[in-house]
Design a protein around this motif. Structure first.
Motif: not given
Lengths: 113, 109
Positions: A94, A101, B32, B34, B36, B45, B48
């Motif tokens: 990352s 991400e 955050s 996320l 997947y 991904f 987010m």
């Protein structure tokens, strides 16, 4: 563009043998690097992460170790494998540590017999 | 200890159905969340979500973050067999990204 390579894809090893899984990232510099393990039917467990060369943080005490000899190279090792080390190992990188991400390698499936 | 819980763990629906996957979390200093998708090997991904971006949409997939309820949902409308996968939720806190157990979604034709 950035790419991540992980190998070997599949590995069958006897109990007590050594292990070396390798991961390299291309197209970026100073990436944050991670090793995850995924047991069957479970989520991803963070094993190690690295924010720079020679800087390794361990999340779970065990007989595995990690090293980062170069900026874009991350290695997962063991001197003596246990049956419980079997699983699916994923390397990831990352740009932002811990919150951004993650980009994953294709994974290495390890079976310890 | 930071914790992320996904539900259901497994879901089987017919092609064309709409599904909602859930993710709840307890983390220190949330930064955050996320989502997947993992089909065979590497997770890919999807979205987010942060305090400044609590709703995301891409085609048939959409996700909302509810910071008050400490949760998120992932919606998939008009499901297709190609949506079959494990869907992983991960939350970034003060120290690290924590993953949930995943939801295994199976779409039957």
């Amino acid at each position: 563009s950035q790419t991540i390579h992980q190998w070997p894809a599949t590995l069958v090893q006897p109990v007590g043998s050594p292990l070396s899984l390798e991961c390299t990232v291309e197209g970026t510099s100073n990436p944050n690097l991670y090793w995850y393990r995924q047991a069957a039917g479970r989520g991803l467990q963070l094993l190690f992460y690295s924010v720079g060369i020679g800087q390794i943080s361990s999340e779970v005490p065990q007989n595995l170790s990690a090293s980062r000899p170069q900026d874009r190279q991350f290695i997962l090792s063991s001197k003596k494998l246990l049956l419980s080390d079997s699983g699916f190992y994923l390397c990831a990188w990352s740009a932002s540590p811990h919150t951004g991400e993650l980009f994953f390698g294709e994974g290495s499936r390890l079976t310890v017999l | 200890e930071d914790k992320v819980v996904q539900s259901p763990l497994s879901l089987v629906v017919h092609e064309g159905d709409t599904v909602t996957l859930n993710c709840s979390y307890e983390v220190t200093n949330f930064r955050s969340l996320l989502w997947y998708k993992q089909e065979k090997k590497a997770p890919t991904f999807l979205f987010m979500l942060t305090s400044s971006g609590i709703e995301k949409k891409s085609g048939r997939l959409s996700s909302i973050l509810d910071k008050k309820e400490l949760s998120s949902i992932l919606n998939i409308t008009a499901t297709q067999t190609g949506d079959s996968a494990i869907y992983l939720c991960a939350v970034g806190g003060a120290q690290k990204l924590v993953f949930g157990q995943g939801t295994r979604l199976t779409i039957n034709p």
